[in-house]
Design a protein around this motif. Structure first.
Motif, mmCIF file in Angstrom:
data_model
loop_
_atom_site.group_PDB
_atom_site.id
_atom_site.type_symbol
_atom_site.label_atom_id
_atom_site.label_comp_id
_atom_site.label_asym_id
_atom_site.label_seq_id
_atom_site.Cartn_x
_atom_site.Cartn_y
_atom_site.Cartn_z
ATOM 1 N N GLY A 1 5.602 9.492 -8.548
ATOM 2 C CA GLY A 1 5.565 9.647 -10.404
ATOM 3 C C GLY A 1 4.767 10.734 -10.977
ATOM 4 N N TRP A 2 3.669 11.139 -10.239
ATOM 5 C CA TRP A 2 2.741 12.355 -10.450
ATOM 6 C C TRP A 2 3.574 13.806 -10.326
ATOM 7 C CZ3 TRP A 2 0.819 16.184 -7.248
ATOM 8 C CH2 TRP A 2 -0.058 17.169 -7.888
ATOM 9 N N VAL B 1 11.068 13.266 -5.243
ATOM 10 C CA VAL B 1 11.646 12.228 -4.038
ATOM 11 C C VAL B 1 11.549 13.074 -2.571
ATOM 12 C CG1 VAL B 1 13.668 11.344 -3.223
ATOM 13 C CG2 VAL B 1 13.054 10.844 -5.613
ATOM 14 N N LEU B 2 12.058 14.198 -2.910
ATOM 15 C CA LEU B 2 11.763 15.184 -1.681
ATOM 16 C C LEU B 2 10.476 15.313 -0.966
ATOM 17 C CD1 LEU B 2 13.522 16.633 0.269
ATOM 18 C CD2 LEU B 2 13.181 18.723 -1.045
ATOM 19 N N ILE B 3 9.525 15.511 -1.822
ATOM 20 C CA ILE B 3 8.109 15.831 -1.371
ATOM 21 C C ILE B 3 7.456 14.483 -1.087
ATOM 22 C CG2 ILE B 3 5.712 16.573 -2.043
ATOM 23 C CD1 ILE B 3 7.230 18.713 -3.607
ATOM 24 N N SER B 4 7.375 13.513 -1.715
ATOM 25 C CA SER B 4 6.781 11.884 -1.304
ATOM 26 C C SER B 4 7.625 11.477 -0.340
ATOM 27 C CB SER B 4 6.758 11.261 -2.608
ATOM 28 O OG SER B 4 7.987 11.027 -3.158
ATOM 29 N N GLY B 5 8.819 11.668 -0.119
ATOM 30 C CA GLY B 5 9.547 11.037 0.912
ATOM 31 C C GLY B 5 9.274 11.567 2.285
ATOM 32 N N THR B 6 8.993 12.918 2.045
ATOM 33 C CA THR B 6 8.826 13.833 3.475
ATOM 34 C C THR B 6 7.341 13.375 3.809
ATOM 35 O OG1 THR B 6 10.233 15.660 2.720
ATOM 36 C CG2 THR B 6 8.663 16.284 4.283
ATOM 37 N N LEU B 7 6.443 13.264 2.993
ATOM 38 C CA LEU B 7 4.979 12.893 3.302
ATOM 39 C C LEU B 7 5.143 11.595 3.767
ATOM 40 C CD1 LEU B 7 3.014 14.285 0.349
ATOM 41 C CD2 LEU B 7 3.110 15.255 2.838
ATOM 42 N N PHE B 8 5.827 10.614 3.225
ATOM 43 C CA PHE B 8 6.135 9.223 3.800
ATOM 44 C C PHE B 8 6.504 9.349 5.269
ATOM 45 C CE2 PHE B 8 8.500 5.231 4.669
ATOM 46 C CZ PHE B 8 7.794 4.604 3.949
ATOM 47 N N PHE C 1 0.712 -1.149 -0.058
ATOM 48 C CA PHE C 1 0.139 0.021 -0.047
ATOM 49 C C PHE C 1 0.770 1.268 0.137
ATOM 50 C CE2 PHE C 1 -1.963 3.408 2.507
ATOM 51 C CZ PHE C 1 -3.076 3.678 1.634
ATOM 52 N N GLU C 2 1.916 1.235 0.971
ATOM 53 C CA GLU C 2 2.741 2.515 1.089
ATOM 54 C C GLU C 2 3.263 2.782 0.023
ATOM 55 O OE1 GLU C 2 4.724 2.447 4.820
ATOM 56 O OE2 GLU C 2 2.981 2.842 6.087
ATOM 57 N N GLU C 3 4.138 1.813 -0.632
ATOM 58 C CA GLU C 3 4.838 2.019 -1.818
ATOM 59 C C GLU C 3 4.089 2.433 -3.068
ATOM 60 O OE1 GLU C 3 8.197 2.257 -1.559
ATOM 61 O OE2 GLU C 3 8.146 2.166 0.492
ATOM 62 N N THR C 4 2.929 1.709 -3.190
ATOM 63 C CA THR C 4 2.319 2.195 -4.298
ATOM 64 C C THR C 4 1.531 3.643 -4.142
ATOM 65 O OG1 THR C 4 1.413 -0.068 -4.650
ATOM 66 C CG2 THR C 4 -0.067 1.666 -5.828
ATOM 67 N N ILE C 5 1.184 4.140 -2.978
ATOM 68 C CA ILE C 5 0.954 5.419 -3.066
ATOM 69 C C ILE C 5 2.049 6.297 -2.972
ATOM 70 C CG2 ILE C 5 -0.183 7.125 -1.224
ATOM 71 C CD1 ILE C 5 -2.300 5.102 -2.635
ATOM 72 N N PHE C 6 3.076 6.429 -2.055
ATOM 73 C CA PHE C 6 4.106 7.251 -2.108
ATOM 74 C C PHE C 6 5.143 7.149 -3.286
ATOM 75 C CE2 PHE C 6 2.574 7.019 2.481
ATOM 76 C CZ PHE C 6 2.307 8.430 2.629
ATOM 77 N N ARG C 7 5.345 6.152 -3.575
ATOM 78 C CA ARG C 7 6.440 6.099 -4.646
ATOM 79 C C ARG C 7 5.632 5.900 -6.108
ATOM 80 N NH1 ARG C 7 8.639 6.976 -0.464
ATOM 81 N NH2 ARG C 7 8.831 4.925 0.622
#
Length: 188
Positions: A115-116, A130-137, A104-110
């Motif tokens: 990708g978006w 990477v920075l934004i999705s990683g920070t939200l993760f 679930f998490e890798e599909t949503i965040f990565r």
């Protein structure tokens, strides 16, 4: 109903939600999960899972040492939750943390968010994605700002691995192996 029974019911509800979301992600993206492994090649994929898992574990250990030095606490609230659940219901904890959560998490965040975001920035799209999705993760995994010391490097590493390989199955497997090791260590 005691407080303990309410906590157990809440945890089972969470597991069912994660299971449903992971199953839905598999339904939607199964072909991409399989194709991404084949594009990499099985041997290269296995080596990347091992190396990636060792890197994530190293980030966790180093980040945990630094966070503990700052806060004086050995475990984050997230790790305490895994520890409690593993001690109570190991099989359910395995299903939740090793199978469902990574999918679930890798599909949503990565796969989806990163990708978006990559396409939304004209210059430096991969970096900002990477920075934004990683920070939200990382923020999803923390209870205190000091916990970011431990979780942000892991999130950025997973994001970078995905960005370099575009293999979502790789980050799912690395995340699963990492969670499995944490779960085994926490249940000892």
């Amino acid at each position: 109903v005691t407080d303990n029974e309410e906590v157990i019911a809440s945890e089972w509800t969470t597991i069912l939600i994660y299971f449903g979301l992971a199953a839905y992600a598999l339904h939607l993206y199964f072909r991409e999960f399989i194709d991404s492994v084949h594009r990499m090649g099985i041997r290269k994929f296995v080596v990347a899972v091992v190396i990636g898992s060792l890197l994530v574990i190293s980030c966790n250990v180093l980040g945990g040492i630094i966070r503990a030095g700052v806060t004086g606490e050995l475990l984050s609230q997230n790790q305490e939750s895994v520890n409690t659940w593993a001690a109570t219901f190991l099989a359910a904890a395995f299903l939740r943390y090793v199978v469902c959560v990574p999918i679930f998490e890798e599909t949503i965040f990565r796969y989806i968010l990163q990708g978006w975001l990559r396409g939304k920035f004209k210059k430096g799209g991969a970096f900002f994605a990477v920075l934004i999705s990683g920070t939200l993760f990382a923020l999803v995994h923390v209870a205190t700002p000091a916990d970011l010391i431990q979780y942000l490097p892991i999130a950025l590493l997973l994001g970078t691995i995905y960005e370099k390989t575009r293999c979502i199955s790789l980050t799912i497997c690395i995340h699963s192996v990492y969670n499995l090791i944490v779960l085994v260590l926490q249940s000892m």
